[in-house]
Design an enzyme around this catalytic site. Structure first.
Site, PDB file in Angstrom:
ATOM      1  N   ASP A 170       0.870  -1.172   0.000  1.00 45.46           N
ATOM      2  CA  ASP A 170       0.000   0.000   0.000  1.00 45.46           C
ATOM      3  C   ASP A 170       0.922   1.241   0.000  1.00 45.46           C
ATOM      4  O   ASP A 170       2.080   1.166   0.418  1.00 45.46           O
ATOM      5  CB  ASP A 170      -0.866  -0.053   1.261  1.00 45.46           C
ATOM      6  N   ASP A 224      -0.116   4.994   0.930  1.00 42.98           N
ATOM      7  CA  ASP A 224      -0.312   5.983   1.995  1.00 42.98           C
ATOM      8  C   ASP A 224      -0.489   5.312   3.357  1.00 42.98           C
ATOM      9  O   ASP A 224      -1.384   4.488   3.542  1.00 42.98           O
ATOM     10  CB  ASP A 224      -1.533   6.853   1.681  1.00 42.98           C
ATOM     11  N   CYS A 263      -6.162   2.916  -8.038  1.00 43.89           N
ATOM     12  CA  CYS A 263      -7.605   3.076  -8.225  1.00 43.89           C
ATOM     13  C   CYS A 263      -7.948   4.551  -8.080  1.00 43.89           C
ATOM     14  O   CYS A 263      -7.744   5.129  -7.019  1.00 43.89           O
ATOM     15  CB  CYS A 263      -8.397   2.260  -7.207  1.00 43.89           C
ATOM     16  N   CYS A 285     -11.835  -2.198  -8.353  1.00 41.43           N
ATOM     17  CA  CYS A 285     -10.413  -2.083  -8.015  1.00 41.43           C
ATOM     18  C   CYS A 285     -10.160  -1.382  -6.687  1.00 41.43           C
ATOM     19  O   CYS A 285      -9.109  -1.595  -6.072  1.00 41.43           O
ATOM     20  CB  CYS A 285      -9.624  -1.426  -9.149  1.00 41.43           C
ATOM     21  N   ASP A 322      -1.602  -0.837   5.827  1.00 42.83           N
ATOM     22  CA  ASP A 322      -1.781  -0.299   7.184  1.00 42.83           C
ATOM     23  C   ASP A 322      -3.218  -0.346   7.678  1.00 42.83           C
ATOM     24  O   ASP A 322      -3.464   0.000   8.834  1.00 42.83           O
ATOM     25  CB  ASP A 322      -1.257   1.143   7.271  1.00 42.83           C
TER      26      ASP A 322
HETATM   27 MG    MG Z   1      -2.900   3.016   3.602  1.00 39.43          MG
HETATM   28 ZN    ZN Z   2     -11.310   1.619  -8.772  1.00 37.37          ZN
END
Ligand code: MG
Ligand code: ZN
Length: 178
Positions: free
Chosen positions: A14, A16, A92, A102, A129
């Site tokens: 991931d 962020d 996405c 997505c 996270d």
């Molecule tokens: Mg995140």
């Molecule tokens: Zn999407």
């Protein structure tokens, strides 16, 4: 789970809150991009084994109009430079209202990354996270490892399939080094 002990086909991160600190403005503003401590080393540890690495990121700011595609691509390029390089980026751009396939917790980003990397989604490890990262992993048949931040909800930590205190530990788990 036996599968968790074998070499992963790919490790997807991931963005962020996982690779970079989650700042509300970080999708549009390069100056707000702050890598998480150890992110570059963790990604390198995977790539050095010859295992492809990727990013799977929800960027609803695009769908909401608070960031342009180009701005998000610039931030992604900076993240790729600071903690990558990554073999694939899957983004996405939709909002929850778009009901796309997505946006995590949907599996689309994970299955798309697996397709690009030509690996079986069931051999993929997703490191994130929050619970939607874990649910996206599960929906794709992949393995999820949660690295909580101080914003991760306690219930999400409790429900996580696997939890690691930081990215180095998550990668060690993913690689079967622990
Ligand atoms: Mg995140
Ligand atoms: Zn999407």
């Amino acid at each position: 789970m036996q599968a968790s002990r074998s070499r992963p086909g790919a490790v997807l991160f991931d963005r962020d809150g996982t690779l970079i600190h989650d700042d509300p403005g970080c999708s549009a503003d390069l100056s707000l991009v702050r890598p998480v401590d150890g992110a570059a080393a963790a990604v390198r540890a995977v790539a050095e084994r010859g295992i492809p690495v990727g990013v799977v990121t929800n960027q609803a700011a695009i769908g909401r109009g608070s960031a342009t595609n180009t701005q998000v691509e610039s931030v992604n390029a900076l993240v790729d430079h600071l903690v990558g390089p990554f073999h694939t980026w899957q983004v996405c751009p939709h909002t929850p209202e778009d009901a796309c396939g997505c946006r995590k917790p949907q599996p689309g980003l994970v299955t798309r990354a697996a397709g690009v990397l030509d690996v079986d989604p069931t051999t993929v490890v997703v490191i994130g996270d929050i619970e939607s990262d874990m649910l996206a992993a599960r929906a794709a048949g992949a393995r999820g490892i949660l690295v909580p931040t101080d914003r991760t909800l306690a219930d999400e930590v409790r429900r996580a399939p696997e939890v690691a205190p930081d990215l180095a530990a998550a990668v060690a788990l993913a690689l079967g080094d622990t």
